[in-house]
Design a protein around this motif. Structure first.
Motif, PDB file in Angstrom:
ATOM      1  N   UNK A  31       0.906  -1.549   0.213  1.00 49.48           N
ATOM      2  CA  UNK A  31       0.464   0.048  -0.352  1.00 49.48           C
ATOM      3  C   UNK A  31       0.914   1.043  -0.313  1.00 49.48           C
ATOM      4  N   UNK A  32      -0.070   2.640  -0.621  1.00 48.12           N
ATOM      5  CA  UNK A  32       1.169   3.402   0.014  1.00 48.12           C
ATOM      6  C   UNK A  32       0.502   4.503   0.837  1.00 48.12           C
ATOM      7  N   UNK A  33       2.351   4.544   1.080  1.00 46.51           N
ATOM      8  CA  UNK A  33       2.420   5.092   2.482  1.00 46.51           C
ATOM      9  C   UNK A  33       3.564   7.095   2.263  1.00 46.51           C
ATOM     10  N   UNK A  34       2.891   7.955   1.769  1.00 49.64           N
ATOM     11  CA  UNK A  34       3.276   8.728   1.698  1.00 49.64           C
ATOM     12  C   UNK A  34       4.159   8.702   0.496  1.00 49.64           C
ATOM     13  N   UNK A  35       5.456   9.228   0.776  1.00 49.36           N
ATOM     14  CA  UNK A  35       5.778   8.324  -1.088  1.00 49.36           C
ATOM     15  C   UNK A  35       6.775   6.751  -0.690  1.00 49.36           C
ATOM     16  N   UNK A  75       1.237   6.145  18.424  1.00 50.50           N
ATOM     17  CA  UNK A  75       0.728   5.180  18.850  1.00 50.50           C
ATOM     18  C   UNK A  75       0.078   4.996  20.309  1.00 50.50           C
ATOM     19  N   UNK A  76      -1.207   3.954  20.787  1.00 50.33           N
ATOM     20  CA  UNK A  76      -1.791   4.199  21.171  1.00 50.33           C
ATOM     21  C   UNK A  76      -2.653   5.184  21.754  1.00 50.33           C
ATOM     22  N   UNK A  77      -2.504   6.193  20.669  1.00 52.54           N
ATOM     23  CA  UNK A  77      -3.173   7.201  20.685  1.00 52.54           C
ATOM     24  C   UNK A  77      -5.173   7.662  20.744  1.00 52.54           C
ATOM     25  N   UNK A  84       1.543   9.889   9.884  1.00 49.92           N
ATOM     26  CA  UNK A  84       1.027   8.552   9.005  1.00 49.92           C
ATOM     27  C   UNK A  84      -0.107   8.156   9.810  1.00 49.92           C
ATOM     28  N   UNK A  85       0.560   7.421  10.295  1.00 46.53           N
ATOM     29  CA  UNK A  85      -0.378   6.169  10.983  1.00 46.53           C
ATOM     30  C   UNK A  85      -0.259   6.362  13.094  1.00 46.53           C
ATOM     31  N   UNK A  86      -1.722   5.500  13.121  1.00 44.12           N
ATOM     32  CA  UNK A  86      -1.393   5.344  14.732  1.00 44.12           C
ATOM     33  C   UNK A  86      -1.324   3.855  15.242  1.00 44.12           C
ATOM     34  N   UNK A  87      -0.860   3.272  15.691  1.00 41.79           N
ATOM     35  CA  UNK A  87      -0.380   2.138  15.790  1.00 41.79           C
ATOM     36  C   UNK A  87      -1.028   2.144  17.449  1.00 41.79           C
ATOM     37  N   UNK A  88      -1.793   1.330  17.060  1.00 41.12           N
ATOM     38  CA  UNK A  88      -2.385   0.570  18.546  1.00 41.12           C
ATOM     39  C   UNK A  88      -2.828  -1.134  18.872  1.00 41.12           C
ATOM     40  N   UNK A  89      -3.143  -1.234  20.198  1.00 43.95           N
ATOM     41  CA  UNK A  89      -3.720  -2.783  19.930  1.00 43.95           C
ATOM     42  C   UNK A  89      -4.630  -2.921  18.636  1.00 43.95           C
ATOM     43  N   UNK A  90      -4.564  -3.842  18.167  1.00 47.76           N
ATOM     44  CA  UNK A  90      -6.535  -4.583  17.237  1.00 47.76           C
ATOM     45  C   UNK A  90      -5.856  -5.755  17.855  1.00 47.76           C
ATOM     46  N   UNK A 146      -2.637   5.699   8.367  1.00 47.19           N
ATOM     47  CA  UNK A 146      -2.373   4.016   8.181  1.00 47.19           C
ATOM     48  C   UNK A 146      -3.091   3.497   9.909  1.00 47.19           C
ATOM     49  N   UNK A 147      -3.823   3.155  10.565  1.00 47.99           N
ATOM     50  CA  UNK A 147      -4.350   2.003  11.722  1.00 47.99           C
ATOM     51  C   UNK A 147      -3.579   1.267  11.287  1.00 47.99           C
ATOM     52  N   UNK A 148      -2.372   0.633  11.551  1.00 51.86           N
ATOM     53  CA  UNK A 148      -1.640  -0.495  12.320  1.00 51.86           C
ATOM     54  C   UNK A 148      -1.677  -1.314  13.963  1.00 51.86           C
TER      55      UNK A 148
END
Ligand SMILES: NC(=O)c1ccc[n+]([C@@H]2O[C@H](COP(=O)([O-])OP(=O)(O)OC[C@H]3O[C@@H](n4cnc5c(N)ncnc54)[C@H](OP(=O)(O)O)[C@@H]3O)[C@@H](O)[C@H]2O)c1
Length: 303
Positions: A4-8, A158-160, A177-183, A205-207
């Motif tokens: 997938x495209x993530x910025x450049x 992350x975890x916001x 660009x991203x929010x890394x959370x527990x899913x 992007x959710x990570x």
């Protein structure tokens, strides 16, 4: 591997998580971790997730060894690292574990990560967990200094919570660009607390960290009873037979089906599992089965 495209960048949709790559830091575990990294690279993972605290810094150092052995690899990978969790007894004995987004602390942690990783820049730098005492304007200034110095290309969190993302974003001139959370099947807070809605709305992007928690190992803060686990296991076993796959691959497919384009972080150090995770993309996972698994998780139909 799906991309997938993530910025450049063009990022693999599965991100390889480096939290466990040094194990107990024995030479055996480090060799196993390095082999896991090589497997991940061979099968198309090009995005690697680190943090200053993983293995007390040793996980970044192990990755740095790989870059020393193959310097040209740097251009082919996306390196994410995180900071903001300050372990106890630092800088002074008796200091509590805390979250710290102060300017000098973040700058020094990024510089230490770069040294360990043997690189001049991070593609992505994330704030690991929200510092309750953070000042958005100050963090924005720190980010801009890191960017101007060339040490960090892009930023995320992350975890916001959604409101914490909105607060920080309001002070920033560039997009998070991203929010890394527990899913995972246990923790689906992000489905309803606005996190995934905000990601879709703002193009964040959710990570998903620990995407297999609650299935292949107990979830963090596990609240599943043995009955819950039994119901989920039974439903997964049935669906695994139907889709001709392993139950944990279904769990990944369940996350991948969400329209927010969740990117699971794969943290296994077992080569076969690192490879097999990709099968989740080939499952034509139905809307109804997605809800069947949710129902098994909840122990009741949706209202
Ligand atoms: N931002 C945050 O706050 C945060 C918090 C935690 C983690 N993370 C990130 O998320 C990444 C992934 O988390 P995680 O390492 O917990 O990931 P995970 O992929 O959910 O779980 C990995 C663990 O589960 C085991 N495992 C994997 N597949 C299995 C299977 N099919 N059957 C039995 N056991 C299996 C692995 O053992 P083997 O190695 O033996 O296969 C390993 O112990 C981390 O590496 C880190 O980068 C971020």
């Amino acid at each position: 591997m799906k991309k997938f495209t993530l910025s450049e960048y063009t990022s693999s949709r599965l991100i390889y998580g480096c939290m466990r790559i040094v194990g107990d830091n024995s030479s055996y575990d480090r060799a196993k971790g390095k082999a896991a990294l090589k497997t991940a690279l061979d099968v198309g993972y090009n995005h690697f997730d680190h943090a200053d605290i993983y293995g007390g810094g040793e996980c970044e150092s192990l990755f740095g060894e790989l870059l020393t052995e193959s310097p040209s690899l740097r251009d082919d990978v996306i390196l994410t690292s995180k900071a903001g969790i300050r372990v106890g007894d630092l800088p002074n004995l008796g200091d509590p574990k805390c979250y710290d987004f102060s300017h000098n602390y973040l700058i020094s942690q990024v510089e230490a990560s770069l040294k360990r990783l043997n690189t001049d820049y991070l593609d992505l730098f994330l704030l690991h967990r929200p510092d309750y005492l953070f000042n958005a304007a100050d963090v924005a200034e720190t980010f801009m200094q890191l960017k101007a110095s060339g040490k960090v290309k892009h930023f995320g969190v992350s975890n916001f919570s959604p409101s914490q993302v909105a607060l920080l974003q309001s002070a920033l001139s560039e997009s998070l660009l991203v929010n890394q959370v527990e899913i995972n099947i246990h923790n689906i807070n992000s489905f309803s607390d606005g996190t995934l809605d905000q990601c879709q709305q703002l193009g964040i992007t959710p990570i998903a960290w620990c995407p297999l928690g609650g299935v292949v190992y107990p979830a963090w803060g596990n609240t599943f009873s043995s009955d819950d686990e039994q119901r989920i296991e039974t439903e997964l076993a049935q669906q695994a037979q139907q889709y001709d796959c392993l139950p944990w691959q279904l769990i990944l497919a369940w996350l991948l089906k969400h329209p927010a384009n969740i990117c699971p972080i794969i943290g296994s150090t077992t080569p076969e599992r690192i490879v097999a995770a990709k099968k989740a993309f080939s499952l034509d996972y139905s809307h109804e089965d997605w809800y069947r698994l949710l129902e098994a998780r909840n122990g009741q139909p949706v209202p």
